[in-house]
Scaffold this active site. Structure first.
Site, PDB file in Angstrom:
ATOM      1  CB  SER A 108      -0.954  -0.025   1.194  1.00  0.00           C
ATOM      2  OG  SER A 108      -1.959   0.941   1.038  1.00  0.00           O
ATOM      3  CG  ASP A 147      -5.989  -3.419  -4.090  1.00  0.00           C
ATOM      4  OD1 ASP A 147      -6.880  -2.713  -3.577  1.00  0.00           O
ATOM      5  OD2 ASP A 147      -4.793  -3.329  -3.761  1.00  0.00           O
ATOM      6  CG  HIS A 193      -5.365  -2.414  -0.342  1.00  0.00           C
ATOM      7  ND1 HIS A 193      -4.559  -2.084  -1.418  1.00  0.00           N
ATOM      8  CD2 HIS A 193      -4.978  -1.619   0.677  1.00  0.00           C
ATOM      9  CE1 HIS A 193      -3.731  -1.114  -1.045  1.00  0.00           C
ATOM     10  NE2 HIS A 193      -3.975  -0.811   0.207  1.00  0.00           N
TER      11      HIS A 193
END
Ligand SMILES: *[C@@H]1O[C@H](CO)[C@@H](O)[C@H](O)[C@H]1NC(C)=O
Ligand SMILES: *[C@@H]1O[C@H](CO)[C@@H](O)[C@H](O)[C@H]1NC(C)=O
Ligand SMILES: *[C@@H]1O[C@H](CO)[C@@H](O)[C@H](O)[C@H]1NC(C)=O
Ligand SMILES: *[C@@H]1O[C@H](CO)[C@@H](O)[C@H](O)[C@H]1NC(C)=O
Ligand SMILES: *[C@@H]1O[C@H](CO)[C@@H](O)[C@H](O)[C@H]1NC(C)=O
Ligand SMILES: *[C@@H]1O[C@H](CO)[C@@H](O)[C@H](O)[C@H]1NC(C)=O
Ligand SMILES: *[C@@H]1O[C@H](CO)[C@@H](O)[C@H](O)[C@H]1NC(C)=O
Ligand SMILES: *[C@@H]1O[C@H](CO)[C@@H](O)[C@H](O)[C@H]1NC(C)=O
Ligand SMILES: *[C@@H]1O[C@H](CO)[C@@H](O)[C@H](O)[C@H]1NC(C)=O
Ligand SMILES: *[C@@H]1O[C@H](CO)[C@@H](O)[C@H](O)[C@H]1NC(C)=O
Ligand SMILES: *[C@@H]1O[C@H](CO)[C@@H](O)[C@H](O)[C@H]1NC(C)=O
Ligand SMILES: *[C@@H]1O[C@H](CO)[C@@H](O)[C@H](O)[C@H]1NC(C)=O
Length: 594
Positions: free
Chosen positions: A205, A461, A507
């Site tokens: 991320s 994601d 994610h």
């Protein structure tokens, strides 16, 4: 001084060879003595009076550092030197505190490890490397990053950007922490100042973006970088978090969350078999996009029981400092209905991605079958209807970084068109092009100093689109190897930069809707690549739930795509039509978008 007998001298020599004890070298005096003197490490002036150092014995460290399973790491204890050093940039009068954890000498494996943070936070944990016999560190970045997020600090006041904090968060703080950390590591363990310290970065991320920032700007410092779902192309990515709400606002329709969830579930069910195996996982979202028509879901019924839930926010969220909105309690009534063409129109427009008013593409979107979390609406007891909810991930970016106002979200989307979103992206891209955008595609420095890059992204994601990673990979390929044939370019690239899409994954983690594989030992893979020259050809992953739980899957490197030939094995295939569905240009911008 007492003379040792010959026998104890032999013992003493053996002891020195085997073990310099932690308590011998983990002292304030020792650390002060190994600090480079002012002027020798360009850009650093040290404040020796505030050095701290003390041994920590048999500590359990809670965090593995990366985004991988921490269960085995948790079982271990480590002894290390806990160090804190403060420096200032010459003439700047700022204060940067860096902390390091140096493993006890007998466990040190000539490694340095940096872990990424998430949201708007750098990692504040310096102990992530201990499990690898690595020294590691964390930085206050000159803006009290141990106690505040960068979001809290990006403005010094309305209309005034804190550029120091922006560059430090963008790439500078981690680069300095690593450069200094490696220098201190060599001195601490008595290595020569040219000895190799294998240097790793791991994050997902924003942590993935941070990894890319180091590859792009501090390439000579790192040997192995593992970057998951990187939040690069920062301006487009953050404004994208407003896009789903904007679609609803433009279409004048706020779908019940249950209807969107049903659309996602039905898409997964329909597209799961297209990859050759019915296992609950859409391993080929490209085939889904090419062959599945969302409107076939119209008329299917859905039901979700009423809930009163506490939400911690969605996906890529700010890091929990004083500015973060925190949890909210929301009520949702019973939702019992059938999917309408209006519901599908919202989902379709979101998956199609942002285009400006003349129909030019501005950005890519989440792969079909990804959850539509940003599109979640909220129930209003006042009007008894579903209403607009702007994710603060996107809204706060727009207010602070674009409008330069110290507020935590957009209050509404009145007057906001698709062109407005494009303008916000364009402004953010240009304003932060050399700090946050993190898309420099020329990685020659990293490559020529021997660096290895392992880049992965959950294909489903719902926060940072997996196509975002594909687009960066394509940019690097065309900028660095644009004059080669595509086979030759691929051969060059895969020798040091490999991208893997993780089927079904969400994610930076697994997906409760698709019980697919996830990598659990990326660092082992990377260490083997860097230190033993074992180049990966597949990515080792494990399925964590569902009917195929515990199955090992060796994933295909991009651009190859999986195709199951029976229920037990898959091939990695080259599928040109699929590839085209992942390939974008962004003519809505005048600048190239890497
Ligand atoms: C190095 O520079 C810092 C900041 O200017 C100063 O506080 C410190 O005393 C200097 N160190 C030495 C050894 O002069
Ligand atoms: C740490 O653990 C080791 C092994 O269990 C033990 O021998 C040692 O005394 C412990 N050290 C401290 C300071 O507790
Ligand atoms: C390490 O040192 C820092 C600063 O000196 C201190 O705040 C921290 O509590 C120490 N960590 C441990 C585990 O003792
Ligand atoms: C932003 O606003 C908050 C209160 O809403 C305040 O505490 C904070 O100091 C402000 N920050 C800046 C940089 O103006
Ligand atoms: C979607 O599927 C998940 C799990 O597979 C289930 O928990 C959820 O209730 C489903 N949602 C709808 C609206 O069908
Ligand atoms: C949903 O509505 C349908 C049709 O009105 C009804 O048959 C069904 O029982 C309802 N389901 C629930 C769980 O309320
Ligand atoms: C909305 O109404 C529901 C059902 O009447 C109730 O349980 C809930 O507390 C209400 N929420 C708010 C925020 O008033
Ligand atoms: C900053 O701007 C916001 C939004 O316009 C406003 O609410 C706030 O009062 C302003 N802060 C200051 C210190 O002027
Ligand atoms: C491609 O360009 C690079 C750098 O400009 C050069 O070194 C290389 O020889 C070129 N390769 C071919 C096949 O033209
Ligand atoms: C894959 O990783 C697992 C542990 O997660 C390991 O047991 C297995 O040997 C690895 N397989 C390959 C081919 O590397
Ligand atoms: C997967 O492994 C776990 C732990 O070893 C075991 O409990 C579980 O039954 C396994 N699941 C399957 C589907 O084999
Ligand atoms: C694969 O599994 C499906 C059920 O998931 C089954 O219908 C099919 O026959 C299996 N195919 C083979 C070749 O085993």
């Amino acid at each position: 001084m007492q003379c040792p007998t010959s026998i104890s001298a032999v013992v003493a020599i053996a002891a020195i060879a085997n073990a310099v004890s932690l308590s011998d070298i983990c002292t304030v005096t020792k650390i002060q003595s190994i600090l480079p003197s002012n002027g020798t490490l360009l850009g650093f002036d040290f404040i020796p009076s505030v050095v701290m150092a003390s041994p920590i014995y048999n500590a359990t460290t809670g965090m593995a550092g990366g985004m991988e399973s921490t269960t085995t790491a948790n079982a271990q204890t480590y002894s290390y030197c806990n160090i804190s050093v403060t420096y200032t940039h010459p003439g700047k009068d700022d204060t940067v505190t860096v902390k390091y954890a140096f493993p006890e000498p007998s466990k040190f494996k000539k490694r340095f490890y940096v872990s990424g943070g998430g949201g708007y936070s750098l990692s504040s944990d310096a102990s992530g490397g201990l499990q690898y016999g690595a020294a590691s560190g964390a930085t206050s970045a000159g803006y009290d990053a141990f106690d505040y997020t960068y979001m809290d600090k990006v403005l010094t006041g309305n209309g005034s950007i804190n550029w120091d904090a922006t560059y430090m968060f963008g790439f500078q703080a981690l680069g300095e922490m690593t450069l200094l950390g490696k220098t201190l590591t060599r001195s601490f363990y008595g290595m020569s100042n040219t000895s190799k310290v294998y240097t790793y970065f791991e994050g997902c991320s924003d942590g993935g973006r941070e990894g890319m920032s180091q590859v792009q700007r501090w390439g000579e410092e790192y040997d192995g970088v593992i970057a998951g779902a990187p939040a690069l192309r920062f301006a487009q990515q953050q404004v994208l978090h407003v896009f789903s709400s904007a679609v609803e606002h433009r279409q004048g329709y706020y779908p019940p969350p249950c209807a969107l969830n049903k659309i996602v579930n039905a898409t997964i069910e329909a597209c799961d078999p297209l990859d050759g195996r019915t296992d609950g996982v859409v391993s080929r979202t490209d085939l889904c996009q090419l062959h599945f028509n969302l409107s076939s879901i119209v008329g299917e019924s859905y039901y979700c029981a009423d809930t009163s839930s506490t939400s911690l926010g969605f996906g890529y969220s700010s890091g929990g400092g004083p500015s973060s909105a925190g949890s909210t309690t929301s009520y949702e009534p019973d939702q019992n209905g059938t999917v309408t063409s209006k519901d599908v129109a919202v989902a379709q427009a979101i998956y199609d991605g942002l285009h400006d008013s003349s129909g030019q593409r501005a950005y890519l979107s989440w792969q079909i079958a990804s959850e539509l979390g940003d599109a979640a609406t909220v129930w209003s007891n006042t009007t008894n209807s579903w209403t607009l909810s702007i994710p603060s991930t996107g809204g706060e970016y727009v207010t602070r970084f674009i409008q330069l106002l110290n507020t935590t979200n957009l209050s509404d989307l009145d007057g906001v068109t698709y062109d407005t979103l494009v303008d916000w992206m364009n402004t953010g891209m240009i304003r932060y092009l050399d700090s946050l955008q993190t898309t420099l595609p020329d990685l020659t420095t990293f490559r020529s100093s021997g660096g290895k890059l392992l880049h992965y992204h959950g294909e489903s994601d719902p926060s940072i689109p997996s196509a975002s990673s594909v687009h960066y990979w394509q940019s690097v390929r065309s900028i660095m190897y644009g004059n080669l044939t595509s086979d030759a370019a691929l051969a060059e690239l895969e020798s040091w930069y490999q991208l893997y899409l993780i089927p079904g994954a969400a994610h930076c983690g697994t997906n409760s809707l698709q019980p697919g594989p996830y990598p659990e030992n990326n660092m082992n893979t990377m260490i083997d690549w860097v230190e033993n020259g074992v180049k990966p050809t597949r990515l080792n992953t494990t399925v964590s739930s569902g009917p195929y739980a515990n199955e090992t899957q060796l994933l295909c490197p991009w651009p190859l795509r999986p195709m199951w030939t029976d229920n037990a094995t898959f091939d990695c295939v080259d599928d040109e039509q699929s590839m085209e569905s992942w390939t974008y240009t962004f003519p809505a911008f005048n600048l190239p978008v890497y």
